[in-house]
Structure formats: structure tokens, C-alpha cells
Design a protein around this motif. Sequence first.
Motif, mmCIF file in Angstrom:
data_model
loop_
_atom_site.group_PDB
_atom_site.id
_atom_site.type_symbol
_atom_site.label_atom_id
_atom_site.label_comp_id
_atom_site.label_asym_id
_atom_site.label_seq_id
_atom_site.Cartn_x
_atom_site.Cartn_y
_atom_site.Cartn_z
ATOM 1 N N VAL A 63 32.279 18.358 35.688
ATOM 2 C CA VAL A 63 33.128 19.462 35.241
ATOM 3 C C VAL A 63 32.223 20.632 34.883
ATOM 4 C CG1 VAL A 63 34.803 20.225 33.519
ATOM 5 C CG2 VAL A 63 34.892 17.879 34.399
ATOM 6 N N ARG A 64 32.326 21.706 35.665
ATOM 7 C CA ARG A 64 31.499 22.890 35.445
ATOM 8 C C ARG A 64 32.336 24.155 35.312
ATOM 9 N NH1 ARG A 64 26.489 21.984 35.538
ATOM 10 N NH2 ARG A 64 25.863 24.085 36.100
ATOM 11 N N GLY A 65 33.663 24.015 35.364
ATOM 12 C CA GLY A 65 34.537 25.164 35.186
ATOM 13 C C GLY A 65 34.839 25.914 36.467
ATOM 14 N N HIS A 66 34.638 25.296 37.623
ATOM 15 C CA HIS A 66 34.913 25.929 38.911
ATOM 16 C C HIS A 66 36.237 25.416 39.470
ATOM 17 C CE1 HIS A 66 30.914 27.563 38.827
ATOM 18 N NE2 HIS A 66 30.376 26.363 38.767
ATOM 19 N N ARG A 67 36.630 25.978 40.608
ATOM 20 C CA ARG A 67 37.799 25.480 41.319
ATOM 21 C C ARG A 67 37.555 24.020 41.713
ATOM 22 N NH1 ARG A 67 37.110 29.316 44.903
ATOM 23 N NH2 ARG A 67 36.802 27.755 46.482
ATOM 24 N N GLU B 194 33.249 19.643 41.558
ATOM 25 C CA GLU B 194 34.216 19.898 40.485
ATOM 26 C C GLU B 194 35.429 19.000 40.702
ATOM 27 O OE1 GLU B 194 35.492 21.693 37.001
ATOM 28 O OE2 GLU B 194 33.650 22.251 38.040
ATOM 29 N N SER C 1 26.780 28.357 36.911
ATOM 30 C CA SER C 1 26.800 28.266 35.457
ATOM 31 C C SER C 1 25.519 27.613 34.947
ATOM 32 C CB SER C 1 27.999 27.429 35.022
ATOM 33 O OG SER C 1 27.874 27.070 33.679
ATOM 34 N N ASP D 97 25.382 26.638 31.745
ATOM 35 C CA ASP D 97 25.798 25.938 30.528
ATOM 36 C C ASP D 97 25.481 24.460 30.669
ATOM 37 O OD1 ASP D 97 27.004 24.820 28.353
ATOM 38 O OD2 ASP D 97 29.051 25.333 28.958
ATOM 39 N N ALA E 221 28.215 21.734 30.425
ATOM 40 C CA ALA E 221 29.226 21.601 31.470
ATOM 41 C C ALA E 221 28.964 20.408 32.358
ATOM 42 C CB ALA E 221 29.289 22.876 32.311
#
Length: 197
Positions: free
Chosen positions: A70-74, A126, A178, A180, A183
Motif C-alpha cells: 500500500v503506497r497510496g497509488h491507483r 498497489e 512516494s 514515505d 507506506a
Amino acid sequence: MTRSAARLLVAGVGNIFLADDAFGPEVIRALDRRPLPAEVRVRDFGIRGIDLAYELLDGYDTAVLVDASVRGHRPGTLSLIEPELPDGSGVAAPPEAHGMDPAKVLALAAHLGDEPLPRVLVLACEPEAGPRDDDIAPGISATVRDAVERAVTALHTMVPVLLADPAATPPLSRPDESTDPSAAGLPQPVAGGVEDR
């Protein structure tokens, strides 16, 4: 340890009973139909973090971990991450018996080995679907299933570059991923060693 005949490890990680977390094992299964060169050891580690930690000590130049992250992408987005490797000086907590935390696996491998770890890259996808409260949810989403073939193609692009020069930045690299570290559950990525597709 004896040096492995393979110079590059491609390791699938993830739990096949936790929906899209099965991305890594699914990519390894797909590589059966489109094998990588003989210098590459391809193995599904599932959730066996201790096995992976010991495998990382077997003399590889490079290891590519294939995992859902989970990295915040689609959903279905592929990212190439180069985590900063631990130096082995800290105390290493053993990986969980029923989970695969790549950061803990790398820390354990660094702690166990006398030699430096190989260069480690993570080919991450993702996820779209995940279980709630650790319910068993076998089968990946259609979006992540589509990403499996793209990941196989990406590996076929990356591997020749890494075999020719283990320090090379594979062609899947853009600096705008990212950074982060939470993530992906991995140490801070090296700048410029990342890509989203």
C-alpha cells in the motif's frame, strides 16, 4: 555459506489467503510460463520470512522482492523501490510466523550474515482488495491480476540489466515515487531508484 549458482534472486512474498497480498506468489507462478534466464533463482517464499532471510545470505548480487504494498497509488500500479538496507548492528526481531514484513526480514538477514546483503529492490503492486480483520480471502482482484502480467514483463526488462550490472538502475525508474517509508513498511527508499507504472 556457499555461493549460490544464481546471481540474482527473484522472490515472491505474500499470503495467498489474504486477497491481493497474493500478488508476489502469483507473479512467481506466472514466471513458470515465461521463465527468466538460468542465472536467476525464482522462488515463492509466501510468508516464510526466516527462509527468505537465510536465502538473502547465499551470495546473490541482487535480490528483487515481488510484493503487494500500500503506497497510496491507483490499484494495480507497479512501483520499483530500493530500500536502504540495515547494517546489522541493531537487534533483529524475528519475522512473524504467519506474516511477511520485508523490513524485519532484511534486518534479520543483516543481523545473521557476516557479509553485506545483496542489493535489494522491491517490485510492488498497489492492492485493491484486502481482507477485513484477517479473514481468509483467497483470490486476487481483477485489477491486481492484470498487474501480474505487467510485473512479469517488467521483470523480463529489469533482469538483463541487473545481470549485466547489479548496480545499474533498471529502466523502471522515476524519481517521483512516494518516499514515505511507512507506506511500504520498508526503510527509506534511495532517491531516484523508484518508478510507478
